[in-house]
Design a protein around this motif. Structure first.
Motif, PDB file in Angstrom:
ATOM      1  N   ASP A   1      -7.694  -8.914  -6.796  1.00 50.16           N
ATOM      2  CA  ASP A   1      -6.630  -9.723  -7.405  1.00 50.16           C
ATOM      3  C   ASP A   1      -5.930  -8.979  -8.540  1.00 50.16           C
ATOM      4  OD1 ASP A   1      -7.130 -11.738  -5.681  1.00 50.16           O
ATOM      5  OD2 ASP A   1      -8.292 -12.968  -7.080  1.00 50.16           O
ATOM      6  N   ARG A   2      -6.736  -8.318  -9.371  1.00 49.08           N
ATOM      7  CA  ARG A   2      -6.131  -7.598 -10.497  1.00 49.08           C
ATOM      8  C   ARG A   2      -5.252  -6.455  -9.996  1.00 49.08           C
ATOM      9  NH1 ARG A   2     -11.015  -7.272 -14.778  1.00 49.08           N
ATOM     10  NH2 ARG A   2     -12.020  -8.263 -13.020  1.00 49.08           N
ATOM     11  N   LEU A   3      -5.770  -5.768  -8.998  1.00 53.80           N
ATOM     12  CA  LEU A   3      -5.002  -4.654  -8.432  1.00 53.80           C
ATOM     13  C   LEU A   3      -3.716  -5.172  -7.779  1.00 53.80           C
ATOM     14  CD1 LEU A   3      -4.970  -1.643  -7.891  1.00 53.80           C
ATOM     15  CD2 LEU A   3      -6.467  -2.028  -5.906  1.00 53.80           C
ATOM     16  N   ALA A   4      -3.850  -6.277  -7.052  1.00 49.84           N
ATOM     17  CA  ALA A   4      -2.679  -6.864  -6.376  1.00 49.84           C
ATOM     18  C   ALA A   4      -1.599  -7.237  -7.380  1.00 49.84           C
ATOM     19  CB  ALA A   4      -3.100  -8.104  -5.589  1.00 49.84           C
TER      20      ALA A   4
ATOM     21  N   ASP B   1      -5.066  -7.162   3.882  1.00 44.43           N
ATOM     22  CA  ASP B   1      -6.146  -6.902   2.907  1.00 44.43           C
ATOM     23  C   ASP B   1      -6.076  -5.504   2.311  1.00 44.43           C
ATOM     24  OD1 ASP B   1      -7.242  -9.437   3.331  1.00 44.43           O
ATOM     25  OD2 ASP B   1      -8.365  -8.715   5.075  1.00 44.43           O
ATOM     26  N   THR B   2      -4.891  -5.086   1.992  1.00 43.10           N
ATOM     27  CA  THR B   2      -4.711  -3.696   1.568  1.00 43.10           C
ATOM     28  C   THR B   2      -5.403  -3.385   0.240  1.00 43.10           C
ATOM     29  OG1 THR B   2      -2.648  -4.313   0.491  1.00 43.10           O
ATOM     30  CG2 THR B   2      -2.490  -3.488   2.740  1.00 43.10           C
ATOM     31  N   HIS B   3      -5.425  -4.383  -0.669  1.00 41.17           N
ATOM     32  CA  HIS B   3      -5.991  -4.111  -2.000  1.00 41.17           C
ATOM     33  C   HIS B   3      -7.505  -3.923  -1.917  1.00 41.17           C
ATOM     34  CE1 HIS B   3      -1.983  -5.077  -3.187  1.00 41.17           C
ATOM     35  NE2 HIS B   3      -2.099  -6.310  -2.726  1.00 41.17           N
TER      36      HIS B   3
ATOM     37  N   SER C   1       0.861  -1.188   0.000  1.00 41.68           N
ATOM     38  CA  SER C   1       0.000   0.000   0.000  1.00 41.68           C
ATOM     39  C   SER C   1       0.888   1.225   0.000  1.00 41.68           C
ATOM     40  CB  SER C   1      -0.914   0.050   1.238  1.00 41.68           C
ATOM     41  OG  SER C   1      -0.200   0.527   2.357  1.00 41.68           O
ATOM     42  N   LEU C   2       0.256   2.366  -0.228  1.00 36.39           N
ATOM     43  CA  LEU C   2       0.989   3.622  -0.145  1.00 36.39           C
ATOM     44  C   LEU C   2       0.932   4.077   1.312  1.00 36.39           C
ATOM     45  CD1 LEU C   2      -0.389   5.356  -3.384  1.00 36.39           C
ATOM     46  CD2 LEU C   2       1.862   4.296  -3.066  1.00 36.39           C
TER      47      LEU C   2
ATOM     48  N   ALA D   1      -8.226  -0.630  -0.317  1.00 36.58           N
ATOM     49  CA  ALA D   1      -8.040   0.502  -1.229  1.00 36.58           C
ATOM     50  C   ALA D   1      -9.264   0.637  -2.131  1.00 36.58           C
ATOM     51  CB  ALA D   1      -6.775   0.309  -2.063  1.00 36.58           C
ATOM     52  N   LEU D   2      -9.770  -0.500  -2.605  1.00 39.94           N
ATOM     53  CA  LEU D   2     -10.974  -0.462  -3.450  1.00 39.94           C
ATOM     54  C   LEU D   2     -12.175   0.049  -2.653  1.00 39.94           C
ATOM     55  CD1 LEU D   2     -10.596  -3.877  -5.337  1.00 39.94           C
ATOM     56  CD2 LEU D   2     -10.360  -1.583  -6.324  1.00 39.94           C
ATOM     57  N   ASP D   3     -12.358  -0.491  -1.453  1.00 39.05           N
ATOM     58  CA  ASP D   3     -13.502  -0.104  -0.619  1.00 39.05           C
ATOM     59  C   ASP D   3     -13.464   1.381  -0.260  1.00 39.05           C
ATOM     60  OD1 ASP D   3     -14.263  -2.720  -0.743  1.00 39.05           O
ATOM     61  OD2 ASP D   3     -13.624  -3.235   1.299  1.00 39.05           O
ATOM     62  N   SER D   4     -12.259   1.926  -0.163  1.00 37.30           N
ATOM     63  CA  SER D   4     -12.139   3.346   0.199  1.00 37.30           C
ATOM     64  C   SER D   4     -12.298   4.256  -1.006  1.00 37.30           C
ATOM     65  CB  SER D   4     -10.771   3.630   0.819  1.00 37.30           C
ATOM     66  OG  SER D   4     -10.483   2.724   1.825  1.00 37.30           O
TER      67      SER D   4
END
Ligand code: GRF
Length: 219
Positions: free
Chosen positions: A164-167, A120-122, A111-112, A125-128
């Motif tokens: 998964d794609r983001l990861a 569960d960072t990915h 994550s940044l 990030a999507l949920d946020s």
């Protein structure tokens, strides 16, 4: 002087392989003293196949976390390493362990930072609704995912992304920046031994010897 490192993993070890492939290049002055896992991990076999010394120090064989960490510390101390790289090591380390390797312990986090510390960072990030996401290499301190950040890489979050794609896109960037930090340390461009990160950080995005190209994963 050759930069010696230990790498600690818990799983597939793709970041460990990115570090190894970088370190194994002839003109990179770095040597992987050992890859340590806290449980039987796929990455150990991959490291072994590359001729890298591996050691399973199974948490299940130790009564307490303190005993387990002591075994890891003793092994690493006996190998005279300059740095310890956590690469998907999934156990929270004690303050004593972090202090023992103060200014020598590195981690890669997906994550940044300081956004999305922990797991569960990915998905988070999507949920946020984050527009950008990415990865960070940081020095490890006793606070989880909290030490000084050395380098980050951003990726854009796309409408079509799932975790998964983001990861996968973040992982490609991880495989670039972790070897970059190793290259900077091994070539003496980066010296964090006194904890004075600010002074040195400027070199990282610049020219690193044999700047690593993204590796394809799985091999
Ligand atoms: C990586 O995403 C890393 O950032 C995180 O755990 C994952 C490990 O993946 N700390 P790998 O074992 O290096 O493939």
């Amino acid at each position: 002087m050759t930069y010696r490192l230990a790498i600690m993993i818990s799983g597939r070890g793709s970041n460990m392989i990115a570090l190894a492939d970088y370190a194994l290049q002839e003109d990179v002055d770095a040597d992987i003293a050992v890859v340590i896992a806290d449980k039987p991990a796929a990455g150990l076999d991959v490291a072994k196949a590359r001729g890298i010394p591996v050691q399973l120090i199974d948490r299940q064989d130790y009564a307490t976390r303190q005993d387990h960490e002591a075994a890891i510390m003793n092994l690493i101390d006996s190998l005279d390493v300059d740095g310890v790289f956590l690469a998907g090591y999934m156990r929270v380390l004690s303050a004593e362990f972090c202090q023992h390797f103060n200014h020598r312990l590195f981690n890669i986090h997906p994550s940044l930072l300081p956004r999305h510390k922990g797991l569960d960072t990915h998905q988070r990030a999507l949920d946020s609704g984050d527009k950008t996401h990415g990865c960070s290499v940081h020095l490890v301190t006793a606070e989880l995912d909290d030490g000084p950040v050395l380098i980050q890489r951003e990726v854009e979050v796309l409408d079509a992304d799932d975790a998964d794609r983001l990861a996968a896109r973040v992982l490609t960037q991880e495989h670039i920046i972790y070897p970059m930090v190793l290259g900077a340390l091994a070539s003496g461009l980066l010296n964090v031994s006194n904890g004075d990160i600010e002074m040195n950080i400027g070199v990282l995005p610049g020219v690193i010897p044999n700047a690593p190209a993204p590796i394809n994963w799985p091999h």
